[in-house]
Write an enzyme that holds these catalytic residues in place. Structure first.
Site, short mmCIF file in Angstrom:
data_model
loop_
_atom_site.label_atom_id
_atom_site.label_comp_id
_atom_site.label_asym_id
_atom_site.label_seq_id
_atom_site.Cartn_x
_atom_site.Cartn_y
_atom_site.Cartn_z
N HIS A 21 0.81 -1.09 0.00
CA HIS A 21 -0.01 -0.11 0.03
C HIS A 21 0.99 1.32 -0.01
CE1 HIS A 21 -4.26 -1.48 1.00
NE2 HIS A 21 -3.64 -2.31 0.44
N GLU A 28 0.98 4.23 1.60
CA GLU A 28 1.49 4.59 2.83
C GLU A 28 2.61 3.80 3.31
OE1 GLU A 28 -1.38 3.88 1.91
OE2 GLU A 28 -2.96 4.84 3.13
#
Ligand SMILES: [Zn+2]
Length: 428
Positions: free
Chosen positions: A79, A81
């Site tokens: 992901h 992040e």
């Protein structure tokens, strides 16, 4: 140079968007067909008043437990992040190496010869940008709470929820069907959903299409959404909450840098967003936890920018399978990743360095060992820790581990801790 008068949220967002647009096309989503999420770390130099994106990550995928490896070579969680934070640590190691080699760095003070550790300069701070509300708890938003969207965007979201509701009701029993109002219409509270499921030990979602919007229970620990095999990686909302408590640099860097590093603000750009839900997900549920100094639950400023991310999901698009990792270092700053390895890596190459990302656990461990060597030499410490495993070094970060243990004990009891075999690799 004239003072930048734009709001901080727009400065941070445009700094990430412009840096992404300056990167080659390879790895980016196909415009109009694929979507992704972008995250980035923006460095603010308060002495010069400048803002610079120092790391970026794009990505929406996460591998399941059957694909995980015990050699530290694969990225489990891609992901945006998580990639942006890993690439940020690569940038931090690059500057640590410079400062230990006596070449100086604008972000670190010179290392202390007694302890062999460094300190981040007081006039440097960091902002975390995400093009979308993080997956998991922060994404459970009642539609009326959503800010920053046009009426058209809101009604598109409502239509999407209704489509999902229809699919659900086709598979649900009559018991679960919503009650009708006296006038024969259905009363719903629309709530935006997350694909992340509560992890083992947490309450389970009622998933009812009811009038009080209790499809999801807010405040729970959730895994990463994924198709097929259930993932054992925690949602980004949960990881951000953890980083707001134990810092964004992790256990190994706590052995080299004197204070934990926290973000000054978290900036989200145009998407379904609720500040109230962000607070709940990112610190309200851990605000009662008492940590020993220098750790403390931080509450970064939450900012929202109206600037549009060009690769956002605007319906009928596929998530892009490729992930991008970039950081502001001179060599191999950009990587395109698929399934946790570099794009184009053949099965045969998987064992070789050519396939391995510069932000894999093994690669960052190699960076750590190099700087750790300098640090030991400087402080004349002669520890017996020369050929220990990644896990052993992480465990030796006592203050960090104590804070993380306390956070788990008093708030995040059901956090999925990976099997220790996955961390037991040594340097190659
Ligand atoms: Zn996520």
């Amino acid at each position: 140079m004239d003072q930048d008068t734009r709001p901080l949220s727009d400065i941070v967002t445009s700094s990430c968007l412009e840096t992404l647009s300056g990167l080659p096309k390879k790895g980016k989503p196909l415009q109009g067909k694929e979507w992704t999420v972008l995250a980035g770390v923006v460095e603010e130099n308060m002495a010069t008043g400048t803002f610079t994106a120092v790391s970026l990550g794009t990505g929406t995928k996460c591998i399941g437990p059957s694909k995980m490896r015990d050699d530290g070579k694969i990225l489990n969680d891609s992901h945006a992040e998580v990639i942006a934070r890993r690439a940020f640590r690569r940038y931090i190691y690059y500057h640590l190496e410079k400062v230990y080699m006596g070449k100086g760095s604008h972000i670190f003070s010179n290392p202390d010869p007694k302890t062999g550790t460094c300190r981040i300069r007081h006039d440097i701070q960091y902002h975390f940008y995400i093009s979308h509300t993080p997956c998991g708890d922060a994404s459970i938003i009642p539609v009326e709470d959503c800010t920053g969207m046009t009426a058209d965007e809101k009604s598109e979201i409502t239509r999407d929820i209704q489509r999902k509701r229809k699919l659900d009701s086709e598979t649900e029993s009559d018991m679960k069907k919503p009650k009708l109002d006296t006038d024969g219409t259905t009363a719903y509270t629309d709530i935006l959903r997350t694909g992340g499921k509560p992890v083992t030990g947490e309450k389970q979602d009622p998933k009812q299409c009811s009038s009080n919007g209790d499809y999801h229970i807010p405040g729970l620990l959730r895994n990463k959404p994924g198709r097929g095999e259930a993932t054992i990686s925690m949602s980004c909302s949960d990881k951000l909450a953890k980083w707001n408590a134990v810092g964004y640099l992790g256990a190994l860097l706590s052995l080299l840098i004197q204070e934990p590093l926290y973000m000054s603000s978290i900036v989200i750009s145009r998407c379904p967003y609720s500040e109230r839900c962000m607070r709940r997900a990112l610190w309200d549920r851990i605000s009662h936890v008492n940590l020993k100094e220098p750790y403390r639950i931080r509450k970064p400023r939450l900012l929202f920018s109206g600037l549009k991310f060009p690769y956002a999901n605007v319906g009928n698009m596929k998530p892009c399978a490729r992930a991008i990792s970039w950081c502001k270092v001179p060599d191999d700053s950009l990587e395109v990743l698929v399934n946790g390895f570099k794009l184009g890596a053949t099965k045969k190459q998987i064992e070789s360095a050519a396939a391995q990302s510069k932000i894999s656990r093994m690669s960052l461990f190699q960076c750590f060992m190099k700087v750790h060597g300098f640090s030991k030499k400087l402080s004349n410490r002669n520890t017996a820790m020369d050929s220990l495993s990644y896990r052993a070094y992480k465990s030796s970060a006592e203050l960090y581990q104590a804070a993380w243990k306390e956070l788990r004990r008093s708030a995040f009891t059901n956090w999925i801790v990976h099997h220790h075999k996955l961390d037991n690799f040594c340097l190659i």
